[in-house]
Design a protein around this motif. Structure first.
Motif, PDB file in Angstrom:
ATOM      1  N   SER A   1     -24.292 -23.759  -2.405  1.00 35.57           N
ATOM      2  CA  SER A   1     -25.211 -22.942  -2.482  1.00 35.57           C
ATOM      3  C   SER A   1     -24.248 -20.805  -2.272  1.00 35.57           C
ATOM      4  CB  SER A   1     -26.217 -22.285  -2.607  1.00 35.57           C
ATOM      5  OG  SER A   1     -27.582 -21.334  -3.330  1.00 35.57           O
ATOM      6  N   VAL A   2     -24.226 -20.062  -3.022  1.00 33.21           N
ATOM      7  CA  VAL A   2     -24.116 -18.783  -2.732  1.00 33.21           C
ATOM      8  C   VAL A   2     -24.368 -17.681  -3.436  1.00 33.21           C
ATOM      9  CG1 VAL A   2     -21.391 -20.087  -2.249  1.00 33.21           C
ATOM     10  CG2 VAL A   2     -21.858 -19.257  -4.403  1.00 33.21           C
ATOM     11  N   VAL A   3     -24.461 -16.182  -3.581  1.00 36.64           N
ATOM     12  CA  VAL A   3     -24.451 -15.165  -3.939  1.00 36.64           C
ATOM     13  C   VAL A   3     -23.177 -14.372  -4.041  1.00 36.64           C
ATOM     14  CG1 VAL A   3     -25.668 -12.816  -3.623  1.00 36.64           C
ATOM     15  CG2 VAL A   3     -26.892 -14.983  -2.869  1.00 36.64           C
ATOM     16  N   VAL A   4     -23.557 -14.067  -5.264  1.00 34.67           N
ATOM     17  CA  VAL A   4     -21.882 -13.436  -6.210  1.00 34.67           C
ATOM     18  C   VAL A   4     -22.740 -11.737  -6.619  1.00 34.67           C
ATOM     19  CG1 VAL A   4     -19.834 -13.106  -7.526  1.00 34.67           C
ATOM     20  CG2 VAL A   4     -20.581 -15.037  -6.133  1.00 34.67           C
ATOM     21  N   PRO A   5     -22.483 -11.026  -6.594  1.00 42.54           N
ATOM     22  CA  PRO A   5     -23.401 -10.275  -6.959  1.00 42.54           C
ATOM     23  C   PRO A   5     -22.433  -9.843  -7.957  1.00 42.54           C
ATOM     24  CG  PRO A   5     -23.283  -9.155  -4.976  1.00 42.54           C
ATOM     25  CD  PRO A   5     -22.533 -10.430  -5.181  1.00 42.54           C
ATOM     26  N   ASN A   6     -23.335  -9.611  -9.493  1.00 40.14           N
ATOM     27  CA  ASN A   6     -22.842  -8.970 -10.412  1.00 40.14           C
ATOM     28  C   ASN A   6     -21.887  -7.302 -10.399  1.00 40.14           C
ATOM     29  OD1 ASN A   6     -23.747 -11.119 -12.293  1.00 40.14           O
ATOM     30  ND2 ASN A   6     -25.485  -9.693 -13.419  1.00 40.14           N
ATOM     31  N   GLY A   7     -20.656  -7.340 -11.689  1.00 38.69           N
ATOM     32  CA  GLY A   7     -20.058  -6.372 -11.479  1.00 38.69           C
ATOM     33  C   GLY A   7     -20.177  -5.900 -13.176  1.00 38.69           C
ATOM     34  N   VAL A   8     -20.066  -4.273 -12.988  1.00 36.88           N
ATOM     35  CA  VAL A   8     -19.660  -3.461 -14.199  1.00 36.88           C
ATOM     36  C   VAL A   8     -17.880  -2.906 -14.508  1.00 36.88           C
ATOM     37  CG1 VAL A   8     -22.398  -3.673 -15.393  1.00 36.88           C
ATOM     38  CG2 VAL A   8     -21.339  -1.548 -14.163  1.00 36.88           C
ATOM     39  N   PRO A   9     -17.967  -2.611 -15.878  1.00 38.36           N
ATOM     40  CA  PRO A   9     -16.074  -1.655 -15.795  1.00 38.36           C
ATOM     41  C   PRO A   9     -17.089  -0.071 -15.134  1.00 38.36           C
ATOM     42  CG  PRO A   9     -16.906  -2.866 -17.547  1.00 38.36           C
ATOM     43  CD  PRO A   9     -18.320  -3.161 -17.104  1.00 38.36           C
ATOM     44  N   ASP A  10     -16.244   0.460 -14.358  1.00 40.98           N
ATOM     45  CA  ASP A  10     -16.603   1.869 -14.601  1.00 40.98           C
ATOM     46  C   ASP A  10     -15.726   2.559 -15.323  1.00 40.98           C
ATOM     47  OD1 ASP A  10     -16.922   4.571 -13.513  1.00 40.98           O
ATOM     48  OD2 ASP A  10     -15.516   4.192 -11.708  1.00 40.98           O
ATOM     49  N   ARG A  11     -17.471   3.207 -16.133  1.00 38.85           N
ATOM     50  CA  ARG A  11     -16.914   4.272 -17.403  1.00 38.85           C
ATOM     51  C   ARG A  11     -18.201   5.657 -17.135  1.00 38.85           C
ATOM     52  NH1 ARG A  11     -15.841   1.588 -21.740  1.00 38.85           N
ATOM     53  NH2 ARG A  11     -17.147   2.992 -22.772  1.00 38.85           N
TER      54      ARG A  11
ATOM     55  N   GLU B   1     -14.439  -5.918 -10.174  1.00 47.42           N
ATOM     56  CA  GLU B   1     -13.042  -5.571  -9.640  1.00 47.42           C
ATOM     57  C   GLU B   1     -13.423  -6.130  -8.440  1.00 47.42           C
ATOM     58  OE1 GLU B   1     -11.766  -3.008 -11.781  1.00 47.42           O
ATOM     59  OE2 GLU B   1     -13.259  -2.509 -10.415  1.00 47.42           O
ATOM     60  N   ALA B   2     -13.980  -5.937  -8.381  1.00 49.84           N
ATOM     61  CA  ALA B   2     -15.316  -7.212  -6.727  1.00 49.84           C
ATOM     62  C   ALA B   2     -15.388  -8.330  -7.741  1.00 49.84           C
ATOM     63  CB  ALA B   2     -16.630  -5.824  -6.348  1.00 49.84           C
ATOM     64  N   PHE B   3     -16.046  -8.535  -8.865  1.00 53.24           N
ATOM     65  CA  PHE B   3     -17.026  -9.816  -8.979  1.00 53.24           C
ATOM     66  C   PHE B   3     -15.406 -10.307  -9.056  1.00 53.24           C
ATOM     67  CE2 PHE B   3     -17.501 -11.816 -13.508  1.00 53.24           C
ATOM     68  CZ  PHE B   3     -18.647 -12.278 -12.685  1.00 53.24           C
ATOM     69  N   HIS B   4     -15.031  -9.865 -10.223  1.00 55.14           N
ATOM     70  CA  HIS B   4     -13.760 -11.245 -10.236  1.00 55.14           C
ATOM     71  C   HIS B   4     -13.232 -11.418  -9.365  1.00 55.14           C
ATOM     72  CE1 HIS B   4     -12.740  -8.359 -14.101  1.00 55.14           C
ATOM     73  NE2 HIS B   4     -13.141  -9.366 -14.155  1.00 55.14           N
ATOM     74  N   GLN B   5     -13.257 -10.605  -7.645  1.00 54.68           N
ATOM     75  CA  GLN B   5     -12.409 -11.534  -6.232  1.00 54.68           C
ATOM     76  C   GLN B   5     -13.803 -12.285  -6.209  1.00 54.68           C
ATOM     77  OE1 GLN B   5     -11.494  -8.064  -4.240  1.00 54.68           O
ATOM     78  NE2 GLN B   5     -10.052  -7.273  -5.410  1.00 54.68           N
ATOM     79  N   ALA B   6     -14.523 -11.631  -5.741  1.00 55.62           N
ATOM     80  CA  ALA B   6     -15.690 -13.428  -5.364  1.00 55.62           C
ATOM     81  C   ALA B   6     -15.607 -14.562  -6.390  1.00 55.62           C
ATOM     82  CB  ALA B   6     -16.897 -12.110  -5.371  1.00 55.62           C
TER      83      ALA B   6
END
Length: 377
Positions: free
Chosen positions: A166-176, A359-364
């Protein structure tokens, strides 16, 4: 790395927009990522095409369920994915029954299963179901290879279901930021407070209206913008009556649903973002990160995963749930102190750039999905 056999193949089964809910948007963001060690295939769940039908029964959804199951079977034959990625439902009867049917019909096809809990609390909901359905639910959700939740404060539904990891991965959004012009209130000007979300009681809408009334009564020149759709007509009438009775109707603007640059415009031109949610399935609050990306200070509640995004006194102010006076006091403090608004907003922007980018979301996600694919081989 998987140099010998190529990228790990993962089948993503999930809703993508429309409707534009947080979970659907994050699945779309996941699919849009560029990866070197995993390859994603997608079977779209199309149970709801608008927010009004989310979580509600309709006979057509039985046909959609059957078609979705057949598409998963076909994708398994054609693409040969090793891993099934699936976002379990939140605590609602109709979505949980859908999960039971779909997972029991498809999980056996895959060596690994990843559950991504964009909504929280399904394990507690299952505990209150009738005996037969409770048993089937526990079988459907049992022992995933990996469980992902969006914040450490959220219920660990995966652990309750016996997840091997069980892990935690924060969501990320595009930088608009930069997509539209930004404006802030001038010295002595009107302060704009923005709320974004479904307009329902547990998102704190009535609490916010009460707090805003107290704010105006203390002489603050402010306006409130509510962005989103009404949950139902009865609640809309109740809130409109509340605005009229409290004498704030001329200071509250109902924006409706906004997307793209239209939505960006309101984030870029507000002075404070307010999100007093105590929503039953709340797990993260994408709108908080969107506000932070535009360097806006946030006032929100100490509820579920919200404190993992908003740090009290650093990039915003946190208040207890359903406490209109505490909410009004926090808003008053920010309305009267432009330097504090700027400082909290700038720090929110720095936190966004460090932790909540797409980008951080995709990597994680690439790392965790790859680990799930090779786990315990």
């Amino acid at each position: 790395m998987r140099n010998k056999t190529g990228p790990l193949r993962v089948l993503v089964v999930g809703q993508t927009p429309p409707p534009f809910g947080g979970q659907a948007m994050m699945i779309q963001h996941l699919l849009d990522g560029r990866y070197s060690t995993i390859r994603l295939y997608h079977v779209r769940m199309a149970f709801s095409e608008d927010m009004d039908s989310v979580g509600r029964f309709a006979w057509r959804k039985l046909w959609v369920l059957l078609v979705t199951i057949l598409k998963v079977w076909w994708a398994r034959i054609v693409h040969r994915p090793r891993v099934l990625y699936y976002p379990p439902a939140g605590p609602g009867r109709v979505p949980v029954l859908r999960d039971i049917a779909l997972l029991l019909a498809t999980r056996w096809l895959f060596r690994r299963t990843v559950f991504h809990f964009h909504a929280s609390g399904v394990a507690d909901h299952i505990g209150s179901m009738p005996g037969l359905w409770r048993g089937l639910a526990r079988l459907a959700y049992a022992r995933p290879t990996l469980a992902i939740r969006t914040a450490p404060q959220n219920p660990d539904d995966g652990q309750r279901f016996g997840a091997r990891r069980s892990v935690v991965v924060p969501n990320g959004v595009p930088d608009r930021r930069g997509s539209v012009e930004e404006h802030s209130a001038v010295e002595g000007g009107t302060i704009t407070i923005l709320f974004t979300g479904v307009l329902i009681p547990s998102k704190g809408v009535e609490v916010l209206l009460d707090a805003f009334t107290r704010l105006v009564a203390r002489g603050v020149d402010a306006r409130l913008q509510l962005m989103g759709r009404w949950g139902d007509a009865a609640f809309e009438r109740r809130c409109l009556d509340q605005m009229r009775q409290q004498g704030i109707a001329d200071r509250v603007e109902i924006l409706g649903v906004k997307h793209g640059t239209d939505k960006d415009h309101f984030f870029a031109n507000c002075d404070i973002f307010c999100f007093p949610s105590f929503f039953e399935s709340e797990s993260f609050g994408l709108v908080l990160v969107e506000a932070m990306s535009f360097a806006k200070p946030v006032v929100a509640t100490r509820w579920r995963g919200i404190p993992s995004v908003v740090e009290d006194g650093r990039n915003g102010i946190l208040v207890p749930v359903s406490d209109a006076q505490a909410l009004a006091d926090a808003l008053l403090r920010l309305c009267r102190d432009p330097r504090l608004r700027r400082a909290l907003g700038d720090e929110g922007r720095r936190i966004f750039e460090k932790r909540f980018t797409l980008e951080a979301f995709h990597q994680a996600m690439e790392h965790e999905l790859l680990q799930a694919g090779i786990y315990d081989r």
